[in-house]
Write an enzyme that holds these catalytic residues in place. Structure first.
Site, mmCIF file in Angstrom:
data_model
loop_
_atom_site.group_PDB
_atom_site.id
_atom_site.type_symbol
_atom_site.label_atom_id
_atom_site.label_comp_id
_atom_site.label_asym_id
_atom_site.label_seq_id
_atom_site.Cartn_x
_atom_site.Cartn_y
_atom_site.Cartn_z
ATOM 1 N N SER A 86 0.861 -1.189 0.000
ATOM 2 C CA SER A 86 0.000 0.000 0.000
ATOM 3 C C SER A 86 0.896 1.236 0.000
ATOM 4 O O SER A 86 2.083 1.155 0.341
ATOM 5 C CB SER A 86 -0.853 -0.010 1.272
ATOM 6 O OG SER A 86 -1.422 1.251 1.497
ATOM 7 N N TYR B 268 -2.064 -0.999 10.309
ATOM 8 C CA TYR B 268 -2.112 -1.143 8.852
ATOM 9 C C TYR B 268 -0.782 -0.712 8.227
ATOM 10 O O TYR B 268 -0.183 -1.435 7.426
ATOM 11 C CB TYR B 268 -3.279 -0.325 8.292
ATOM 12 C CG TYR B 268 -3.539 -0.593 6.818
ATOM 13 C CD1 TYR B 268 -4.168 -1.762 6.397
ATOM 14 C CD2 TYR B 268 -3.152 0.331 5.848
ATOM 15 C CE1 TYR B 268 -4.394 -2.016 5.051
ATOM 16 C CE2 TYR B 268 -3.374 0.088 4.498
ATOM 17 C CZ TYR B 268 -3.995 -1.087 4.106
ATOM 18 O OH TYR B 268 -4.216 -1.339 2.770
HETATM 19 P P1 NAD Z 1 -11.553 -5.726 -0.471
HETATM 20 O O1 NAD Z 1 -12.065 -5.718 0.923
HETATM 21 O O2 NAD Z 1 -12.481 -5.259 -1.539
HETATM 22 O O3 NAD Z 1 -11.024 -7.162 -0.863
HETATM 23 C C1 NAD Z 1 -10.237 -7.904 0.008
HETATM 24 C C2 NAD Z 1 -10.581 -9.370 -0.124
HETATM 25 O O4 NAD Z 1 -9.716 -10.096 0.741
HETATM 26 C C3 NAD Z 1 -11.996 -9.685 0.327
HETATM 27 O O5 NAD Z 1 -12.640 -10.477 -0.636
HETATM 28 C C4 NAD Z 1 -11.814 -10.463 1.615
HETATM 29 O O6 NAD Z 1 -12.830 -11.441 1.847
HETATM 30 C C5 NAD Z 1 -10.470 -11.093 1.418
HETATM 31 N N1 NAD Z 1 -9.832 -11.445 2.684
HETATM 32 C C6 NAD Z 1 -9.799 -10.753 3.826
HETATM 33 N N2 NAD Z 1 -9.160 -11.421 4.759
HETATM 34 C C7 NAD Z 1 -8.752 -12.565 4.206
HETATM 35 C C8 NAD Z 1 -8.039 -13.691 4.664
HETATM 36 N N3 NAD Z 1 -7.621 -13.756 5.927
HETATM 37 N N4 NAD Z 1 -7.784 -14.688 3.803
HETATM 38 C C9 NAD Z 1 -8.217 -14.614 2.536
HETATM 39 N N5 NAD Z 1 -8.924 -13.619 2.044
HETATM 40 C C10 NAD Z 1 -9.186 -12.601 2.870
HETATM 41 O O7 NAD Z 1 -10.250 -4.847 -0.411
HETATM 42 P P2 NAD Z 1 -9.242 -4.383 -1.552
HETATM 43 O O8 NAD Z 1 -9.187 -2.932 -1.523
HETATM 44 O O9 NAD Z 1 -9.488 -5.051 -2.813
HETATM 45 O O10 NAD Z 1 -7.894 -4.884 -0.912
HETATM 46 C C11 NAD Z 1 -7.013 -5.756 -1.565
HETATM 47 C C12 NAD Z 1 -5.608 -5.471 -1.090
HETATM 48 O O11 NAD Z 1 -5.246 -4.166 -1.511
HETATM 49 C C13 NAD Z 1 -5.423 -5.487 0.410
HETATM 50 O O12 NAD Z 1 -4.203 -6.099 0.743
HETATM 51 C C14 NAD Z 1 -5.393 -4.042 0.768
HETATM 52 O O13 NAD Z 1 -4.690 -3.796 1.959
HETATM 53 C C15 NAD Z 1 -4.686 -3.468 -0.426
HETATM 54 N N6 NAD Z 1 -4.866 -2.046 -0.623
HETATM 55 C C16 NAD Z 1 -6.093 -1.532 -0.871
HETATM 56 C C17 NAD Z 1 -6.228 -0.173 -1.030
HETATM 57 C C18 NAD Z 1 -7.554 0.466 -1.314
HETATM 58 O O14 NAD Z 1 -7.617 1.686 -1.305
HETATM 59 N N7 NAD Z 1 -8.589 -0.272 -1.573
HETATM 60 C C19 NAD Z 1 -5.129 0.661 -0.932
HETATM 61 C C20 NAD Z 1 -3.887 0.095 -0.690
HETATM 62 C C21 NAD Z 1 -3.771 -1.252 -0.535
#
Ligand code: NAD
Length: 590
Positions: free
Chosen positions: A459, A472
């Site tokens: 991130s 985080y």
């Molecule tokens: P999201 O919540 O839409 O998707 C995350 C998915 O991960 C969900 O389907 C959830 O069920 C699954 N998940 C959660 N815990 C889990 C576990 N223990 N085992 C397996 N699956 C699990 O979120 P997103 O935004 O798509 O996030 C994806 C990645 O991107 C994450 O690592 C998040 O930290 C990172 N990220 C997101 C953003 C943002 O702004 N959305 C920014 C920076 C980083």
């Protein structure tokens, strides 16, 4: 196996040389003939034979001058045409009237190319898998064709480099000097040193007990062939037999680029690049056995295995066509979009998520669009479950070419406001999940040997501290550093690693984010969550764009990929003015 002292039978070659032949596996199964090079003997294939002998009639033999085969005196008896005669005699004896499949290495492979120039070859050889032993004719054309065109500097330099890599052959061609050099090299352990330098563990080094004698006797192959092949070569050595090249990319003797033009000579060609040195039969027996099995099965009428399709030279499609991609947290957001993006580019996708129904939805959507996907339920924080998952995926679908460790959860709150369980959970999922994924898959990727790519989703928070995102930011910074260390480690195996650093992507992440409020402010959580969701929505950066960034970063083998302009900007500030970010770290969420 190397101690199989007695040959099963002897076969007489055209010039009377007796060739010792060893057979294993069911006699009525398709025959695979294994041919070794210099200074090896049939024991070179010790690790490969058990992987083939269940399914195939496996035949190997000692080349002339080696092991239990006879040792002709004249140098001319070591011309490639004589080796091709030996192969013909062996094949006639072990599989009369039936075409055989061939796996050959080094000079043994050069001899099979030589045999394939004969008119009867197409009836006797059903397929040829060639390891580190190009056709002398094709090599001649490659080297001189490129040296004659200095206006193509890259190819010119490569041809020159190949000539330089063959300089030891010139030394081994000098009468009188060759035995002295070979004796010295074997006695002083130089040969073993080469194998160890290629990363072959001592236990996997297979040489006959008579290595010294074998090496000295059969070194005449250099004198008999090196100079003649250098000065002349056939210009019409076209091959109709299906050929599979195993290109050892770290081979110091046969440089990978000598195969650049092989497709001009071979009408049905597959190519697998293996991150191995010259002796891949010792270092990567599984890959060799699998490659042969897939080709034989396909030529026998089975559909072309995905890995074989991927290896087919000249196949239509892009870099991810027929690749296998595994993505965690693919039931939603960035993971889901990345799965769809890879699938749209022809990849087969393994979709996993802690929410099994969500993973299935993603897989169903890919299938509905004409792709191939498999859904699994997986909690990435459970190391044993991830290991079992990797085992199952590799057994059922193969070792993934690309592993995307994406699953993650949000958490907002200052350190002193965050309950210990919540803080630990973020680390278990965001860092632990990535580490578990890498532990389970990286070793399998390295062992497979054909490279690959790992994507760890971190991130912008990896390099932008915020007091209100303590757990985080910590988890993502750890992913960032972990990935930097692992990238360096995996580089030698040809495995790339990209760290993805998005800013605010409009996904479901806030919905599952826990807010740890300071005392007296718990009532503000829902309002603040709604506010942030609005902010994310207003930024209008969807997960599909993040997915495209991930896929292009893999293609370009980028080490770090900030996603969104602000992520690039903050990345720059974190490198140039880290104190500025430390000052803004005081911003509060609640
Ligand atoms: P999201 O919540 O839409 O998707 C995350 C998915 O991960 C969900 O389907 C959830 O069920 C699954 N998940 C959660 N815990 C889990 C576990 N223990 N085992 C397996 N699956 C699990 O979120 P997103 O935004 O798509 O996030 C994806 C990645 O991107 C994450 O690592 C998040 O930290 C990172 N990220 C997101 C953003 C943002 O702004 N959305 C920014 C920076 C980083």
């Amino acid at each position: 196996m190397g101690d199989v002292a007695e040959p099963r039978r002897y076969v007489d070659s055209a010039d009377g040389a007796r060739i010792a032949v060893y057979e294993q596996g069911p006699a009525d199964a398709p025959t695979v003939v294994l041919v070794h090079g210099w200074p090896d003997s049939h024991v070179l294939w010790d690790a490969v034979v058990p992987l083939l002998a269940d399914r195939f009639h496996v035949v190997r033999y000692d080349n002339r001058g080696v092991g239990a085969s006879s040792v002709p005196k004249p140098v001319a008896a070591y011309r490639l045409s004589r080796y091709a005669d030996d192969f013909a005699a062996v094949v006639d004896a072990v599989a009369p009237g039936r075409p055989v499949h061939v796996l050959a290495h080094d000079w043994g492979s050069a001899a099979i190319w030589e045999y394939l120039a004969r008119p009867q070859a197409a009836d006797r050889v059903a397929s040829f898998t060639s390891v580190s032993g190009p056709s002398a004719d094709h090599l001649h054309a490659y080297v001189w064709g490129n040296l004659a065109r200095p206006y193509r500097p890259r190819r010119f330099v490569r041809a020159l480099a190949q000539l330089a890599a063959f300089s030891y052959m010139a030394l081994l061609s000098i009468p009188g000097l060759s035995p002295v050099l070979v004796r010295a090299a074997v006695r002083r352990g130089l040969l073993r040193g080469l194998l160890l330098r290629d990363g072959i563990p001592p236990a996997r080094i297979r040489h006959s007990p008579n290595l010294l004698t074998d090496a000295v006797n059969s070194a005449k192959v250099y004198r008999a062939n090196f100079l003649p092949a250098l000065v002349s070569g056939r210009r019409d050595h076209y091959i109709g037999v299906p050929v599979q090249l195993i290109v050892n990319t770290r081979d110091r003797h046969v440089r990978p680029h000598v195969y650049e033009d092989t497709h001009r000579w071979v009408s049905r060609l597959w190519r697998r690049d293996l991150h191995a040195g010259h002796w891949s039969p010792m270092s990567h027996p599984q890959l060799l056995a699998r490659a042969v099995t897939q080709l034989v099965d396909h030529l026998g009428g089975a559909p072309e295995h995905r890995e074989l399709r991927r290896a087919r030279v000249g196949r239509p499609g892009g870099p991810f066509t027929d690749a296998l991609v595994s993505i965690t947290g693919a039931g939603s957001g960035i993971g889901r979009a990345t799965a769809l993006e890879f699938a749209s580019q022809g990849a087969e996708v393994v979709v996993s998520d802690i929410d099994g129904a969500a993973a299935k939805q993603t897989a169903d959507e890919i299938v509905a669009r004409g792709g191939v996907a498999h859904a699994y339920t997986l909690d990435v924080s459970d190391a044993d479950a991830v290991e079992e998952f990797a085992e199952r995926v590799c057994a059922e679908h193969g070792v993934p070419d690309i592993v995307v460790n994406n699953a993650g959860i949000g958490q907002a709150g200052r350190f002193l406001d965050t309950p210990r369980e919540d803080w630990d959970r973020v680390l278990e999922v965001n860092l632990g999940g990535v580490v578990n994924g890498c532990r389970a898959f990286a070793r399998r990727l390295v062992e497979r040997g054909t490279g690959g790519h790992i994507v760890n989703v971190a991130s912008m928070a990896s390099y932008a501290p915020l007091q209100s995102l303590n757990a985080y930011c910590t988890s993502k910074a750890a992913v960032y550093m972990f990935s930097d260390c692992l990238r360096a480690e995996l580089d030698a195996a040809g495995i790339g690693l990209t760290t993805i650093c998005p800013s605010t992507v409009n996904t479901n992440i806030l919905r599952g984010t826990r807010f740890s409020a300071p005392e007296g402010r718990a009532g503000r959580v829902d309002g603040r969550r709604a506010q942030l969701e609005k902010l994310f929505a207003l930024r209008r950066y969807g997960p599909d764009k993040a997915a495209k960034a991930i896929v292009s970063a893999v293609q370009a083998n980028k080490p770090i990929r900030p996603v969104m302009p602000e992520a690039y900007f903050v990345y720059g500030v974190s490198r140039l003015l880290p104190q500025a970010l430390r000052s803004t770290a005081r911003g509060r969420v609640l």
